[in-house]
Motif scaffolding. Structure first.
Motif, PDB file in Angstrom:
ATOM      1  N   ILE A  15       0.710  -1.496  -0.202  1.00 33.44           N
ATOM      2  CA  ILE A  15      -0.039  -0.482  -0.168  1.00 33.44           C
ATOM      3  C   ILE A  15       1.154   1.087  -0.152  1.00 33.44           C
ATOM      4  CG2 ILE A  15      -1.752   1.905   1.628  1.00 33.44           C
ATOM      5  CD1 ILE A  15      -2.722  -1.227   2.423  1.00 33.44           C
ATOM      6  N   ALA A  16       1.707   1.742   0.228  1.00 33.76           N
ATOM      7  CA  ALA A  16       2.867   2.679   0.829  1.00 33.76           C
ATOM      8  C   ALA A  16       3.286   2.516  -0.720  1.00 33.76           C
ATOM      9  CB  ALA A  16       4.380   2.600   1.934  1.00 33.76           C
ATOM     10  N   HIS A  27       2.712  13.226   2.905  1.00 31.42           N
ATOM     11  CA  HIS A  27       3.330  13.189   3.826  1.00 31.42           C
ATOM     12  C   HIS A  27       3.232  11.847   4.865  1.00 31.42           C
ATOM     13  CE1 HIS A  27       4.941  13.778   8.614  1.00 31.42           C
ATOM     14  NE2 HIS A  27       5.411  13.303   8.364  1.00 31.42           N
ATOM     15  N   LEU A  28       4.046  10.649   4.092  1.00 26.60           N
ATOM     16  CA  LEU A  28       3.542   9.514   4.166  1.00 26.60           C
ATOM     17  C   LEU A  28       4.485   9.111   5.647  1.00 26.60           C
ATOM     18  CD1 LEU A  28       2.860   6.910   3.493  1.00 26.60           C
ATOM     19  CD2 LEU A  28       4.278   6.299   2.153  1.00 26.60           C
ATOM     20  N   VAL A  29       3.805   8.430   6.539  1.00 29.62           N
ATOM     21  CA  VAL A  29       4.568   7.483   8.048  1.00 29.62           C
ATOM     22  C   VAL A  29       3.995   5.904   7.861  1.00 29.62           C
ATOM     23  CG1 VAL A  29       4.823   7.423  10.106  1.00 29.62           C
ATOM     24  CG2 VAL A  29       3.675   9.823   8.769  1.00 29.62           C
ATOM     25  N   LEU A  30       5.340   5.390   7.942  1.00 28.45           N
ATOM     26  CA  LEU A  30       5.389   4.018   8.109  1.00 28.45           C
ATOM     27  C   LEU A  30       5.926   3.102   9.526  1.00 28.45           C
ATOM     28  CD1 LEU A  30       5.346   4.771   4.928  1.00 28.45           C
ATOM     29  CD2 LEU A  30       6.707   1.888   4.571  1.00 28.45           C
ATOM     30  N   GLY A  40      13.447   0.513   7.109  1.00 30.61           N
ATOM     31  CA  GLY A  40      13.750   0.252   6.019  1.00 30.61           C
ATOM     32  C   GLY A  40      12.851   0.507   4.819  1.00 30.61           C
ATOM     33  N   ASP A  41      11.580   0.292   5.399  1.00 31.92           N
ATOM     34  CA  ASP A  41      10.936   0.185   4.068  1.00 31.92           C
ATOM     35  C   ASP A  41      10.623   2.123   3.662  1.00 31.92           C
ATOM     36  OD1 ASP A  41       9.940  -2.066   3.388  1.00 31.92           O
ATOM     37  OD2 ASP A  41       7.664  -2.334   4.493  1.00 31.92           O
ATOM     38  N   ALA A  42      11.103   3.046   4.985  1.00 31.75           N
ATOM     39  CA  ALA A  42      10.628   4.254   4.260  1.00 31.75           C
ATOM     40  C   ALA A  42      11.888   4.476   3.777  1.00 31.75           C
ATOM     41  CB  ALA A  42      10.150   4.738   5.973  1.00 31.75           C
ATOM     42  N   LEU A  43      12.477   3.947   4.445  1.00 34.04           N
ATOM     43  CA  LEU A  43      14.551   4.639   3.502  1.00 34.04           C
ATOM     44  C   LEU A  43      13.691   3.783   1.494  1.00 34.04           C
ATOM     45  CD1 LEU A  43      16.789   5.590   3.578  1.00 34.04           C
ATOM     46  CD2 LEU A  43      18.015   3.478   3.994  1.00 34.04           C
ATOM     47  N   LEU A  49      11.463   8.368  -4.987  1.00 36.41           N
ATOM     48  CA  LEU A  49      10.802   9.612  -5.108  1.00 36.41           C
ATOM     49  C   LEU A  49      11.750  10.200  -5.891  1.00 36.41           C
ATOM     50  CD1 LEU A  49      10.255  11.240  -1.858  1.00 36.41           C
ATOM     51  CD2 LEU A  49       8.808  10.134  -2.926  1.00 36.41           C
ATOM     52  N   SER A  50      12.540  10.405  -7.102  1.00 31.86           N
ATOM     53  CA  SER A  50      13.526  10.954  -8.057  1.00 31.86           C
ATOM     54  C   SER A  50      12.811  11.000  -9.540  1.00 31.86           C
ATOM     55  CB  SER A  50      15.007  10.526  -8.199  1.00 31.86           C
ATOM     56  OG  SER A  50      14.699   9.496  -8.922  1.00 31.86           O
ATOM     57  N   PHE A  51      11.883   9.004  -8.910  1.00 29.42           N
ATOM     58  CA  PHE A  51      11.893   8.719 -10.466  1.00 29.42           C
ATOM     59  C   PHE A  51       9.919   8.692 -10.754  1.00 29.42           C
ATOM     60  CE2 PHE A  51      15.087   5.868  -9.418  1.00 29.42           C
ATOM     61  CZ  PHE A  51      15.424   5.890 -10.179  1.00 29.42           C
ATOM     62  N   CYS A  52       9.660   9.493  -9.495  1.00 26.64           N
ATOM     63  CA  CYS A  52       8.048  10.207  -8.998  1.00 26.64           C
ATOM     64  C   CYS A  52       7.957  11.454  -9.332  1.00 26.64           C
ATOM     65  CB  CYS A  52       7.932  10.001  -7.544  1.00 26.64           C
ATOM     66  SG  CYS A  52       7.650   7.754  -6.946  1.00 26.64           S
ATOM     67  N   GLU A  53       6.685  11.688  -9.463  1.00 27.42           N
ATOM     68  CA  GLU A  53       6.465  13.194 -10.218  1.00 27.42           C
ATOM     69  C   GLU A  53       5.450  13.809  -8.786  1.00 27.42           C
ATOM     70  OE1 GLU A  53       2.409  12.672 -12.396  1.00 27.42           O
ATOM     71  OE2 GLU A  53       3.182  11.566 -13.902  1.00 27.42           O
ATOM     72  N   ARG A  54       5.686  13.551  -7.648  1.00 27.47           N
ATOM     73  CA  ARG A  54       4.748  14.382  -6.792  1.00 27.47           C
ATOM     74  C   ARG A  54       5.802  13.967  -5.496  1.00 27.47           C
ATOM     75  NH1 ARG A  54      -0.599  15.189  -3.731  1.00 27.47           N
ATOM     76  NH2 ARG A  54       0.164  16.391  -1.925  1.00 27.47           N
ATOM     77  N   PRO A  55       7.111  15.194  -5.349  1.00 24.39           N
ATOM     78  CA  PRO A  55       7.804  14.743  -3.579  1.00 24.39           C
ATOM     79  C   PRO A  55       7.191  14.506  -2.655  1.00 24.39           C
ATOM     80  CG  PRO A  55       7.390  17.526  -4.286  1.00 24.39           C
ATOM     81  CD  PRO A  55       7.079  16.292  -5.853  1.00 24.39           C
TER      82      PRO A  55
END
Length: 305
Positions: A15-16, A27-30, A40-43, A49-55
């Motif tokens: 889902i994340a 803002h996403l929190v795991l 580890g998942d958050a990192l 993010l450099s491959f995604c449209e939204r920071p």
């Protein structure tokens, strides 16, 4: 928009990942009982993010430290044992987990809309509504949304029509007592018949989740995508119709229960309960699923036989 995912197992992590790819928040929190896994998942997600449209800000947290979320997505669960034949096998363990986990989460996130993925989802959505003391419109379970999606995909193969163009709902329990609403099933204004072949396809749907689970040990892709449809409807105030598990005082003559019914979802949560006209076969199935779900609620939550 702050989305916090509680539970970082296979479902929570997927889902994340989908939330990041779709850019559904800033803002996403795991958060999980295994904080190292959450870190580890958050990192790992941060590196995408450099491959995604939204920071966005992506961070990890212990469950008890999650605060001020706009949306809480609950995937935390007791572990299943081997091949699972019923979601009720998780019932006692997850009721115990939720009774401990949910009160501080609700206290620390008082404005959050709560989306429950953990099973048995109908029982846990009912329990969370009891614990929270919040409007039931802000607490919803993923319910039969994924079942309805599976149904449309399998029907699309038979009908040779894109699944998104099929209007078919499965309602009731997210489990063996769900039922299809053929009386309101359409493709391009043409009715989708209640016939033996379509009933066979429905029977495939009722066991589809277990087929996946028993083949690879978990399900994650379909449920993550379904969850993102709910999140998207909330984040963008889309007013989308979908079947979700929600507590209601009364629906179609059924009182004080919690299972999947058709609802409209927007920024404040569930905006409206829809009231389809059911035929007699569907009314009978509704009464059956309502009775069995209430028995499970009474047994697992209230310790009544």
């Amino acid at each position: 928009m702050k989305i916090s995912i509680i539970g970082v197992g296979n479902v929570g992590s997927t889902i994340a990942y989908a939330v990041v790819l779709k850019g559904l928040c800033n803002h996403l929190v795991l958060a999980g009982r295994n904080v190292t896994k959450a870190q580890g998942d958050a990192l790992d997600l941060l590196h995408t993010l450099s491959f995604c449209e939204r920071p966005m800000t992506i961070e990890s947290s212990a469950i008890e430290e999650v605060r001020d979320s706009d949306i809480l997505v609950i995937t935390a669960s007791a572990k299943g044992r081997g091949k699972m034949t019923s979601r009720m096998e998780l019932g006692a363990g997850n009721v115990k987990l939720f009774k401990k986990m949910m009160p501080p989460l609700i206290q620390n996130n008082p404005a959050a809309i709560i989306v429950i993925i953990s099973n048995p989802v109908d029982v846990l959505t009912y329990l969370t509504t009891q614990i929270a003391g919040l409007p039931s419109s802000r607490i919803m379970g993923i319910g039969t949304l994924v079942d309805s999606a599976r149904f449309r995909v399998l029907l699309s193969h038979e009908e040779k029509i894109h699944p998104d163009d099929l209007r078919t709902y499965i309602l009731g329990e997210h489990g063996p007592n769900q039922f299809p609403v053929f009386s309101n099933a359409f493709a391009g204004s043409e009715r989708i018949d209640d016939n033996p072949e379509h009933r066979r396809i429905f029977e495939e749907v009722t066991k589809a989740g277990f087929d996946v689970y028993n083949l690879k040990g978990y399900t994650n892709f379909a449920i993550a995508t379904a969850t993102c449809e709910v999140l998207k409807a909330i984040v963008f105030d889309d007013h989308r119709t979908m079947p979700l598990s929600i507590y209601f005082r009364e629906w179609q003559g059924i009182e004080d229960n919690c299972f999947s019914i058709p609802v409209v979802v927007g920024r404040t949560g569930v905006i409206r309960h829809l009231q389809p006209k059911l035929n007699q076969v569907e009314k009978t199935a509704l009464e059956k699923t309502a009775k069995l779900i209430k028995q499970n609620i009474n047994r697992l939550i209230h310790n009544k036989k």
